[in-house]
Design a protein around this motif. Structure first.
Motif, PDB file in Angstrom:
ATOM      1  N   GLU A  79       0.848  -1.347   0.041  1.00 13.76           N
ATOM      2  CA  GLU A  79      -0.016   0.198   0.012  1.00 13.76           C
ATOM      3  C   GLU A  79       0.993   1.164   0.127  1.00 13.76           C
ATOM      4  OE1 GLU A  79      -3.389   0.129   2.843  1.00 13.76           O
ATOM      5  OE2 GLU A  79      -3.041  -2.018   3.202  1.00 13.76           O
ATOM      6  N   ALA A  80       0.692   2.187  -0.688  1.00 15.48           N
ATOM      7  CA  ALA A  80       1.286   3.605  -0.705  1.00 15.48           C
ATOM      8  C   ALA A  80       0.623   4.408   0.304  1.00 15.48           C
ATOM      9  CB  ALA A  80       1.159   4.063  -2.139  1.00 15.48           C
ATOM     10  N   ASP A 106       2.441  10.048   8.354  1.00 17.50           N
ATOM     11  CA  ASP A 106       1.251  10.328   8.993  1.00 17.50           C
ATOM     12  C   ASP A 106       0.380   9.123   9.170  1.00 17.50           C
ATOM     13  OD1 ASP A 106       2.124  12.735   9.781  1.00 17.50           O
ATOM     14  OD2 ASP A 106       1.126  13.933   8.265  1.00 17.50           O
ATOM     15  N   GLU A 107      -0.049   8.501   7.923  1.00 19.03           N
ATOM     16  CA  GLU A 107      -0.703   7.402   7.972  1.00 19.03           C
ATOM     17  C   GLU A 107      -0.136   6.318   8.619  1.00 19.03           C
ATOM     18  OE1 GLU A 107      -4.233   4.690   7.070  1.00 19.03           O
ATOM     19  OE2 GLU A 107      -3.949   7.028   7.346  1.00 19.03           O
ATOM     20  N   PHE A 108       1.002   6.076   8.335  1.00 17.40           N
ATOM     21  CA  PHE A 108       1.741   4.804   9.170  1.00 17.40           C
ATOM     22  C   PHE A 108       1.578   5.081  10.724  1.00 17.40           C
ATOM     23  CE2 PHE A 108       5.205   2.677  11.129  1.00 17.40           C
ATOM     24  CZ  PHE A 108       5.512   1.686  10.319  1.00 17.40           C
ATOM     25  N   LEU A 120      10.413   2.462   1.468  1.00 20.76           N
ATOM     26  CA  LEU A 120       9.622   3.549   2.214  1.00 20.76           C
ATOM     27  C   LEU A 120       9.946   4.960   1.924  1.00 20.76           C
ATOM     28  CD1 LEU A 120       9.852   1.726   5.770  1.00 20.76           C
ATOM     29  CD2 LEU A 120       8.309   1.695   4.101  1.00 20.76           C
ATOM     30  N   PRO A 121       9.193   5.588   2.064  1.00 18.56           N
ATOM     31  CA  PRO A 121       9.729   7.418   1.987  1.00 18.56           C
ATOM     32  C   PRO A 121      10.759   7.398   2.906  1.00 18.56           C
ATOM     33  CG  PRO A 121       7.354   7.181   2.677  1.00 18.56           C
ATOM     34  CD  PRO A 121       7.716   5.740   2.432  1.00 18.56           C
ATOM     35  N   SER A 122      11.584   8.463   2.780  1.00 20.31           N
ATOM     36  CA  SER A 122      12.714   9.142   3.485  1.00 20.31           C
ATOM     37  C   SER A 122      12.171   9.278   4.895  1.00 20.31           C
ATOM     38  CB  SER A 122      13.358  10.276   3.037  1.00 20.31           C
ATOM     39  OG  SER A 122      12.592  11.366   2.826  1.00 20.31           O
ATOM     40  N   ASP A 123      11.145   9.830   5.268  1.00 25.88           N
ATOM     41  CA  ASP A 123      10.569  10.189   6.547  1.00 25.88           C
ATOM     42  C   ASP A 123      10.104   8.990   7.372  1.00 25.88           C
ATOM     43  OD1 ASP A 123       8.345   9.879   5.051  1.00 25.88           O
ATOM     44  OD2 ASP A 123       7.196  11.512   5.823  1.00 25.88           O
ATOM     45  N   LEU A 124       9.634   8.135   6.569  1.00 26.64           N
ATOM     46  CA  LEU A 124       9.522   6.841   7.458  1.00 26.64           C
ATOM     47  C   LEU A 124      10.691   6.054   7.605  1.00 26.64           C
ATOM     48  CD1 LEU A 124       6.309   5.147   5.668  1.00 26.64           C
ATOM     49  CD2 LEU A 124       6.511   5.899   8.238  1.00 26.64           C
ATOM     50  N   ARG A 125      11.864   6.026   6.737  1.00 29.66           N
ATOM     51  CA  ARG A 125      13.090   5.312   6.739  1.00 29.66           C
ATOM     52  C   ARG A 125      13.773   6.125   8.081  1.00 29.66           C
ATOM     53  NH1 ARG A 125      13.718   5.879   1.119  1.00 29.66           N
ATOM     54  NH2 ARG A 125      15.112   7.539   1.623  1.00 29.66           N
TER      55      ARG A 125
END
Length: 128
Positions: A64-65, A69-71, A113-118
């Motif tokens: 899922e993309a 915030d959603e994570f 993952l996007p950089s903010d999640l990484r």
């Protein structure tokens, strides 16, 4: 790593009791699995205790993309905690996983993952 050891390390990193760390760990692993491809999630699973590794197994459905915030919203909802606690907990789980899985394999998975999640997997810098 045995489940108890993993959960205890998450508790210590997040600054929460071990009894709260278990549902938090499960919430982060379930949410991470939704965000990763089945192959990458599956590659992480064997490194976790038998009780936790099934949380990283998924079928052939695509990841899922969703972003940071959603994570955190999903983690908070699943664990029944507020967003700041979800953020601390996600950071603790991902940092613990990094140590357990090993750098190369962990980085391969997190590349999806996007950089903010990484960034959640990186230790916070200490002040002066």
């Amino acid at each position: 790593m045995a489940e108890l050891g993993f959960v205890d390390k998450v508790a210590a990193r997040a600054g929460i009791p071990p009894a709260q760390a278990r549902p938090l760990t499960e919430a982060v692993l379930r949410t991470l699995t939704e965000r990763l491809s089945g192959g990458e999630a599956g590659a992480l699973a064997p490194h976790l205790a038998d009780e936790l590794s099934p949380l990283l197994v998924k079928g052939a459905e695509p990841p899922e993309a969703f972003g940071y915030d959603e994570f955190l919203r999903r983690v908070a909802d699943r664990a029944g905690i507020d967003r700041p606690a979800a953020e601390r907990g996600a950071r603790a789980v991902l940092q613990t996983m990094h140590r357990v899985v090993g750098h190369r394999e962990f980085e391969d998975a997190l590349a999806q993952l996007p950089s903010d999640l990484r960034a959640l997997a990186q230790p916070l810098p200490h002040g002066p």
